[in-house]
Enzyme design. Structure first.
Site, PDB file in Angstrom:
ATOM      1  N   LYS A  76       0.816  -1.061   0.109  1.00  0.00           N
ATOM      2  CA  LYS A  76      -0.212   0.020   0.189  1.00  0.00           C
ATOM      3  C   LYS A  76       1.025   1.251   0.020  1.00  0.00           C
ATOM      4  O   LYS A  76       0.561   2.468  -0.583  1.00  0.00           O
ATOM      5  CB  LYS A  76      -1.143  -0.022   1.200  1.00  0.00           C
ATOM      6  CG  LYS A  76      -2.264  -1.216   0.995  1.00  0.00           C
ATOM      7  CD  LYS A  76      -3.178  -0.826   2.075  1.00  0.00           C
ATOM      8  CE  LYS A  76      -4.159  -1.739   2.204  1.00  0.00           C
ATOM      9  NZ  LYS A  76      -4.998  -1.738   3.500  1.00  0.00           N
ATOM     10  N   ASP A 115     -10.084   2.570   2.488  1.00  0.00           N
ATOM     11  CA  ASP A 115     -10.338   1.796   3.627  1.00  0.00           C
ATOM     12  C   ASP A 115     -11.262   2.574   4.849  1.00  0.00           C
ATOM     13  O   ASP A 115     -12.212   1.967   5.382  1.00  0.00           O
ATOM     14  CB  ASP A 115      -9.019   1.458   4.298  1.00  0.00           C
ATOM     15  CG  ASP A 115      -8.271   0.363   3.460  1.00  0.00           C
ATOM     16  OD1 ASP A 115      -8.869  -0.474   3.027  1.00  0.00           O
ATOM     17  OD2 ASP A 115      -7.161   0.395   3.566  1.00  0.00           O
ATOM     18  N   ALA A 140      -1.535   3.312  16.512  1.00  0.00           N
ATOM     19  CA  ALA A 140      -1.225   4.566  15.826  1.00  0.00           C
ATOM     20  C   ALA A 140      -0.379   4.161  14.701  1.00  0.00           C
ATOM     21  O   ALA A 140       0.604   4.842  14.201  1.00  0.00           O
ATOM     22  CB  ALA A 140      -0.514   5.165  16.719  1.00  0.00           C
ATOM     23  N   SER A 167       5.048   7.909  21.943  1.00  0.00           N
ATOM     24  CA  SER A 167       5.647   8.926  20.938  1.00  0.00           C
ATOM     25  C   SER A 167       5.210   8.529  19.422  1.00  0.00           C
ATOM     26  O   SER A 167       4.972   9.599  18.741  1.00  0.00           O
ATOM     27  CB  SER A 167       7.063   8.863  21.012  1.00  0.00           C
ATOM     28  OG  SER A 167       7.428   7.367  20.808  1.00  0.00           O
ATOM     29  N   TYR A 232     -11.280  -9.236  11.458  1.00  0.00           N
ATOM     30  CA  TYR A 232     -12.139  -9.966  11.190  1.00  0.00           C
ATOM     31  C   TYR A 232     -11.700 -11.359  10.886  1.00  0.00           C
ATOM     32  O   TYR A 232     -10.343 -11.775  10.787  1.00  0.00           O
ATOM     33  CB  TYR A 232     -12.982  -9.708  10.023  1.00  0.00           C
ATOM     34  CG  TYR A 232     -12.239  -9.638   8.619  1.00  0.00           C
ATOM     35  CD1 TYR A 232     -11.727  -8.603   8.498  1.00  0.00           C
ATOM     36  CD2 TYR A 232     -12.260 -10.941   7.803  1.00  0.00           C
ATOM     37  CE1 TYR A 232     -10.937  -8.642   7.184  1.00  0.00           C
ATOM     38  CE2 TYR A 232     -11.481 -10.768   6.935  1.00  0.00           C
ATOM     39  CZ  TYR A 232     -10.719  -9.710   6.529  1.00  0.00           C
ATOM     40  OH  TYR A 232     -10.046  -9.722   5.303  1.00  0.00           O
TER      41      TYR A 232
HETATM   42  P1  ATR Z   1      -0.464  -1.213  10.479  1.00  0.00           P
HETATM   43  O1  ATR Z   1       0.137  -0.584   9.391  1.00  0.00           O
HETATM   44  O2  ATR Z   1      -1.256  -2.681   9.995  1.00  0.00           O
HETATM   45  O3  ATR Z   1      -1.431  -0.507  11.357  1.00  0.00           O
HETATM   46  P2  ATR Z   1       1.724  -1.069  12.083  1.00  0.00           P
HETATM   47  O4  ATR Z   1       2.357  -0.029  11.453  1.00  0.00           O
HETATM   48  O5  ATR Z   1       2.814  -2.110  12.420  1.00  0.00           O
HETATM   49  O6  ATR Z   1       0.537  -1.892  11.499  1.00  0.00           O
HETATM   50  O7  ATR Z   1       0.881  -0.766  13.697  1.00  0.00           O
HETATM   51  C1  ATR Z   1       0.388  -1.884  14.359  1.00  0.00           C
HETATM   52  C2  ATR Z   1      -0.005  -1.040  15.718  1.00  0.00           C
HETATM   53  O8  ATR Z   1      -0.600  -2.109  16.529  1.00  0.00           O
HETATM   54  C3  ATR Z   1       0.668  -0.400  16.744  1.00  0.00           C
HETATM   55  O9  ATR Z   1      -0.082   0.933  16.982  1.00  0.00           O
HETATM   56  C4  ATR Z   1       1.242  -1.138  17.475  1.00  0.00           C
HETATM   57  O10 ATR Z   1       1.749  -0.344  18.613  1.00  0.00           O
HETATM   58  P3  ATR Z   1       3.246   0.194  18.609  1.00  0.00           P
HETATM   59  O11 ATR Z   1       3.336   1.502  17.806  1.00  0.00           O
HETATM   60  O12 ATR Z   1       3.396   0.410  20.221  1.00  0.00           O
HETATM   61  O13 ATR Z   1       4.104  -0.997  18.173  1.00  0.00           O
HETATM   62  C5  ATR Z   1       0.087  -2.096  17.865  1.00  0.00           C
HETATM   63  N1  ATR Z   1       0.501  -3.190  18.464  1.00  0.00           N
HETATM   64  C6  ATR Z   1       0.909  -4.250  18.010  1.00  0.00           C
HETATM   65  N2  ATR Z   1       0.840  -5.187  18.764  1.00  0.00           N
HETATM   66  C7  ATR Z   1       0.654  -4.855  19.913  1.00  0.00           C
HETATM   67  C8  ATR Z   1       0.409  -5.247  21.379  1.00  0.00           C
HETATM   68  N3  ATR Z   1       0.940  -6.576  21.476  1.00  0.00           N
HETATM   69  N4  ATR Z   1      -0.078  -4.457  22.225  1.00  0.00           N
HETATM   70  C9  ATR Z   1      -0.463  -3.419  22.002  1.00  0.00           C
HETATM   71  N5  ATR Z   1      -0.218  -2.575  20.719  1.00  0.00           N
HETATM   72  C10 ATR Z   1       0.216  -3.362  19.850  1.00  0.00           C
END
Ligand code: ATR
Length: 278
Positions: A76, A115, A140, A167, A232
């Site tokens: 993407k 999306d 985030a 952050s 899902y």
């Molecule tokens: P995507 O592009 O699919 O949104 P990403 O950019 O890797 O994937 O973001 C994944 C999100 O899930 C992030 O907000 C991540 O938190 P961090 O920024 O702290 O890494 C969150 N996330 C993934 N695993 C997590 C967990 N076990 N507990 C809490 N947040 C999690």
């Protein structure tokens, strides 16, 4: 040789991803095509995970007369880059920094991101009002980036972003504010997941935690009217937690259908009636 009018040929579409074998997009789009009486071909397109391969696949598809392409993980952002440098982008794709829908417009590659609007349309279908609501989003990453502008355009009053890494939430708010005057005007709040408390109209899980066995460290003082998980197709403890509290809940399957419908409508200028049953 018999001349075949291009108008009589089935229109061709693809979804580009890696992996791609699991994709439901061909079945969903064939369902749409049947609904509006179009003969289409919609194929899964595997692509090696690098920008050159992605560009080659996209060019070959559109040079060969393809009408529209969906883009999924991990391409993407590459699709966004390609449209940014060599084509055009919708406002939603610009703010999302990611493209899930490609087509040609006046001979140039055009990228959109459906999306977030797919989510908004699904929330409306569920009867969950958005106007003047207070929304909290956990996560985030890219998923959060893609849904904020459509939510605010739909009338959401406030958005709070809670993330494990505070952050990253703060950086996201700065980036999104710079990309959109509407987002800038709303002054999004940020917090950690543990410190997210209060009663929100809608609470959205946009983390990737559903892919693991981990659980979110949710506060006992966090509640909501509606809880939505963008994931899902699996058990989602986030939804179980809030259903027990009495909230209405939904997984993200309707968003998947919603984003696909918006792509299909752009490519074919046909209106899709939702929901559908596959
Ligand atoms: P995507 O592009 O699919 O949104 P990403 O950019 O890797 O994937 O973001 C994944 C999100 O899930 C992030 O907000 C991540 O938190 P961090 O920024 O702290 O890494 C969150 N996330 C993934 N695993 C997590 C967990 N076990 N507990 C809490 N947040 C999690």
């Amino acid at each position: 040789m018999t001349h075949v009018s291009p108008l009589l040929r089935p229109q061709h579409f693809i979804v580009i991803g890696n992996p791609i074998a699991h994709s439901k997009s061909p079945a969903i789009h064939q369902h749409f095509a049947q609904q509006v009486g179009l003969d289409i071909r919609y194929a899964r397109q595997f692509c090696p995970d690098n920008a050159d391969s992605f560009a080659a696949v996209v060019d070959a598809f559109f040079n060969g007369g393809g009408i529209g392409a969906n883009v999924t993980v991990p391409f993407k952002e590459m699709a966004y880059q390609r449209c940014h440098t060599q084509g055009t982008l919708s406002a939603h794709a610009t703010v999302a920094g990611a493209v899930n829908t490609l087509m040609l417009q006046e001979g140039r590659l055009h990228g959109d991101n459906t999306d977030g609007q797919g989510l908004v349309n699904h929330l409306h279908q569920l009867g969950w009002g958005l106007d003047k609501t207070n929304v909290a989003i956990i996560g985030a990453g890219g998923a959060t980036r893609g849904i904020i502008l459509p939510l605010l355009e739909a009338g959401v009053a406030t958005v709070t972003i809670a993330n494990r890494t505070l952050s990253k939430a703060e950086q996201l708010v700065v980036q999104l504010g710079a990309a959109s005057a509407l987002i800038q005007s709303k002054a999004l709040a940020t917090t950690t997941i543990e410190q997210l408390t209060g009663n929100f109209d809608i609470l959205i899980n946009a983390t990737s935690i559903g892919l693991s066995d981990a659980t979110l460290p949710l506060s006992d003082e966090l509640c909501c009217e509606f809880a939505y998980d963008l994931m899902y197709g699996r058990e989602l403890p986030f939804l179980t937690h809030f259903a027990k509290q009495g909230a209405q809940v939904s997984d993200g399957y309707g968003m998947l259908i919603g984003q696909a419908a918006l792509s299909f409508e752009q490519w074919t200028a046909k209106k899709i009636a939702l929901p559908i049953t596959l």
